[in-house]
Structures are given as structure tokens and as C-alpha cells.
Design an enzyme around this catalytic site. Structure first.
Site, PDB file in Angstrom:
ATOM      1  N   CYS A  72      13.980   3.618  -5.905  1.00 18.35           N
ATOM      2  CA  CYS A  72      12.959   3.586  -5.751  1.00 18.35           C
ATOM      3  C   CYS A  72      12.219   4.223  -4.681  1.00 18.35           C
ATOM      4  O   CYS A  72      12.892   5.232  -4.114  1.00 18.35           O
ATOM      5  CB  CYS A  72      12.230   2.044  -6.009  1.00 18.35           C
ATOM      6  SG  CYS A  72      12.621   1.143  -4.588  1.00 18.35           S
ATOM      7  N   CYS A  79       0.879  -1.204  -0.003  1.00 23.95           N
ATOM      8  CA  CYS A  79      -0.063  -0.011   0.039  1.00 23.95           C
ATOM      9  C   CYS A  79       0.977   1.238   0.129  1.00 23.95           C
ATOM     10  O   CYS A  79       0.476   2.193  -0.651  1.00 23.95           O
ATOM     11  CB  CYS A  79      -0.836  -0.073   1.357  1.00 23.95           C
ATOM     12  SG  CYS A  79      -2.201  -1.166   1.366  1.00 23.95           S
TER      13      CYS A  79
END
Ligand SMILES: [Zn+2]
Length: 405
Positions: free
Chosen positions: A363, A197
Site C-alpha cells: 500500500c 490525510c
């Protein structure tokens, strides 16, 4: 499948308790007996986050006598979009502390036990042994497998929930009466394949839908009413507003609850799921050539900042961001070139990257970029480094004015 009540009734309730819980006592299936069982119950909620927030508050309001809260994280601003047990004033506080305070205000008759630790294979059996049922409100695969295996070994029900974007799933894993999590999912997905999430987002109110179903299942197990979600997997799509229930079966070959189990004690679940623990083997320790557990050289955010701003030929460093456009819209490292992880996986990224210049890949937290780095190294690139801790480390250590997520 009707099951016997999980918990024996407590001593008779006081007049104030009867008044407080009158709307439960009025339901014939619950009654005074059921409310006394709730008072005697001990429920462990793992994770005071999105799922844990509604679950904790409803379990406290319901009069569950002892609620354990396991969480070692602190409340962050980005949690407040869905973790309704915490408020603005709690940012920076331990989640377990913040949640315990909120629960005391919901129902001071409930005893809240804080476990300010990261639950792991060294402490899980001891912690869970003190409770009747576990509610899994975690968001990562290692803890999910850990809780499943610990509950199987201890014979306890694991009331599980999972959320991502608009999709939610919930079930009760209870090897004594039905399948466990491993019966359905024997192996974890490769790290980085299933976005969390934190990377992919989640509709805040979805947590209320799934977390409150988990709380309802806990209440049903304690009181011994209805058909618990044992052997059934509930799948919710908030966009279609659909609720589907799939029948799921025990796998006789299951490694932990099957006929000849190979998992007879708790193992290293970070290792099982292929996840390098934060601050673990991947520490750079100031060296540009420090290597992660996965064999990928790393660079720290400070070192990258020096490299980009210093006089060591900054223009030569190629900085690559493998995140999606939604993530890049939140925060960026200046100068980063966007090449999605999928392009590394398909092989398309390799031709876009010069092999005669050093490359730093990042990332959000360093897991996806480690995979991209590995692909580039295997393609023969001589100078690839993974930004340790990802853009989160950049925000924390270099540019705290940028938003984190
Ligand atoms: Zn199983």
C-alpha cells in the site's frame, strides 16, 4: 460557558508593543489587560503541519509570548500544498526550525521554543508542564490520545482539530470543565480503518479554517472571553460550507477523566492504537522471512526490486496493490495488480489471487497491506509477504524519480 482567564497579565507593554497590538487593544473585551495576558502566555503547538501552520502564524502575530513547537519531521514537497508556514527553500529542513524562522519574521517579540522530538509517553508530561495550553495539530491517533491523556493528568486544556478531505472538526478537551477526547472516543479505530490525510488527501485551505479556529480558541482561553468550545464539537463541511456545533458530554465512565479512572499515567500509545512504529518490530534486516509485530512476513523494497528484476523467476511473483485509484494515479510499482483493501475485507480478493505463486502486497506505507496480507494468510495462502514501508519505501530506495506523497 464563560471561563476565567487562563493566564495572568504581564508587566505593562512598551510603546512599540502597544502600537503593534493596537487592533487588539481597541477591542473592549481584550484591551490592554488581555494583550498583557497574551504576552505572558505559553502555548504548545504540537505539529508544525497543516493545522499548526496557520495556528502558529496567528498566535505569533497575536503576541503570544512563548510558543513551543513540537515536530521532528522534515519539510517535504507534498507538504507545501497546505503547510503555509514553510516555503520551497525549507524542503529537507526540520519543520520546527523552518517554522521558528518564519515566526521570528512574523513577530520577533515572540519567544519560540523548539522541541525537535517526537512527543511520546516518556517526554510528554515534562514538555507540556511548561505550557498553559496545548494546541493539537497532529494527524495520528497515538499522539492524539497521548496529548489528551497528558492534558487530563496535568489539568490543562487541549485545543484539538482534525481534518480529512473536505471535513474538519474541532473542540477543546478540558476534563476540569467538560469532556476529554476519550469521553467521546474511548477506543481508537482499528489501524488502517480510518485513512489518514496522507492516504486520502485533504483540501489545503481546510487547514486554515480549522487551524485558525483552534488559534482563536487559544486566544479566548488565555484572555478569558466568550464561550470556549469546551463541551462542544464543531463540525465543518467545506463542500456544503456548513458549520454545525454538537453538544458533547463528559462520560462518568471515562478511563482517564471519569469517576474511577484506570489510566493514571501515560502508556504506550502506539501499542494502544495497534500501530507498529516505523523502523520498529517490522524491520526486515535483509531477510525475506523477517516477521512484523503483527505476524506477517515482510520484504524490503530492495529485495522486491531484486525479485522483480533478477533471474529468480520474476514472472511468478504476484504483486498486489491494495490502494485506491487516486493513490495509484500518483505513483505505481510496475507490474502491480490493483485489488483494493475492501476486497480483502469482503473476502472477494481471495479468489483473484493464485495460491501456487508467491504474493507480495503493498500500500502506501505498509499498514493497510499488512491487514490484507493477514487476511490472505488466514485464508491459507502459503507465501505472502508485505512490502515494508510500502510504495514510499519503493520511491525512496528503488526509484526516486517517482513522486512521493
Ligand atoms: Zn474523559
Amino acid at each position: 460557558m464563560a471561563l476565567a482567564p487562563l493566564v495572568e497579565p504581564s508587566a505593562p507593554l512598551s510603546a512599540r508593543e502597544i502600537e503593534r497590538y493596537a487592533r487588539h487593544v481597541l477591542i473592549p473585551d481584550v484591551g490592554m489587560d488581555g494583550q498583557r495576558r497574551l504576552k505572558n502566555a505559553r502555548v504548545l503547538v504540537v505539529g508544525a503541519g497543516g493545522l499548526g501552520s496557520p495556528a502558529l502564524m496567528y498566535l505569533a502575530a497575536a503576541g503570544v509570548g512563548t510558543i513551543g513547537v513540537v515536530d521532528d519531521d522534515v519539510v517535504e514537497l507534498s507538504n507545501l500544498q497546505r503547510q503555509v508556514v514553510h516555503g520551497v527553500g525549507d524542503v529537507g529542513r526540520l519543520k520546527s526550525e523552518s517554522a521558528a524562522e518564519r515566526l521570528a519574521s512574523v513577530n520577533p517579540l515572540v519567544r519560540v521554543v523548539r522541541h525537535d522530538v517526537r512527543i511520546d509517553s516518556a517526554n510528554a508530561l515534562q514538555i507540556i508542564a511548561g505550557y498553559d495550553v496545548v494546541l493539537d495539530g497532529t494527524d495520528n491517533f497515538p499522539t492524539r490520545y497521548l496529548l489528551n491523556d497528558a492534558c487530563v493528568l496535568l489539568g490543562k486544556p487541549d485545543v484539538w482539530g482534525s481534518i480529512y478531505r473536505f471535513d474538519g472538526q474541532t473542540s477543546i478537551w478540558w476534563a476540569r470543565h467538560g469532556p476529554c477526547y476519550r469521553c467521546l472516543f474511548p477506543e481508537p479505530p482499528p489501524p488502517g480503518l480510518v485513512p489518514s490525510c496522507a492516504e486520502g488527501g485533504v483540501l489545503g485551505v481546510l487547514c486554515a479554517a480549522i487551524g485558525s479556529i483552534q488559534a482563536a480558541e487559544v486566544v479566548k482561553l488565555i484572555v478569558g472571553i466568550g464561550d470556549p468550545l469546551v463541551g462542544r464539537l464543531m463540525v465543518h463541511d467545506a463542500l456544503r460550507q456548513s458549520w454545525d456545533v454538537l453538544t458533547v458530554h463528559k462520560n462518568p465512565g471515562c478511563a482517564v477523566c471519569g469517576v474511577s479512572p484506570t489510566v493514571t499515567e501515560l502508556a504506550d500509545y502506539q501499542d494502544f492504537c495497534g500501530v507498529t512504529p516505523p523502523g520498529g518490530a517490522g524491520k526486515s534486516g535483509g531477510s525475506l522471512l523477517a516477521v512484523t509485530g503483527g505476524g506477517v512476513p515482510v520484504i524490503s523494497a530492495h529485495e522486491l526490486a531484486d525479485l522483480l528484476s533478477g533471474d529468480t523467476a520474476p514472472s511468478r511473483v504476484v504483486l498486489v496493490d491494495v490502494r485506491g485509484p487516486e493513490e495509484r494515479a500518483i505513483v505505481n510499482i510496475p507490474g502491480a495488480q490493483a485489488i483494493h483493501l475492501d476486497e480483502f475485507r469482503s473476502g472477494a480478493a481471495v479468489s483473484q489471487i493464485p495460491f501456487d505463486q508467491p504474493v507480495v502486497i503493498h500500500c502506501r506505507s505498509g499498514i493497510r497491506s499488512a491487514e490484507a496480507s493477514r487476511i490472505l494468510i488466514e485464508a491459507g495462502h502459503p507465501d505472502v509477504r508485505n512490502l515494508e514501508g510500502g510504495v514510499l519505501a519503493w520511491v525512496r530506495d528503488v526509484d526516486p524519480t517517482q513522486p512521493s506523497y
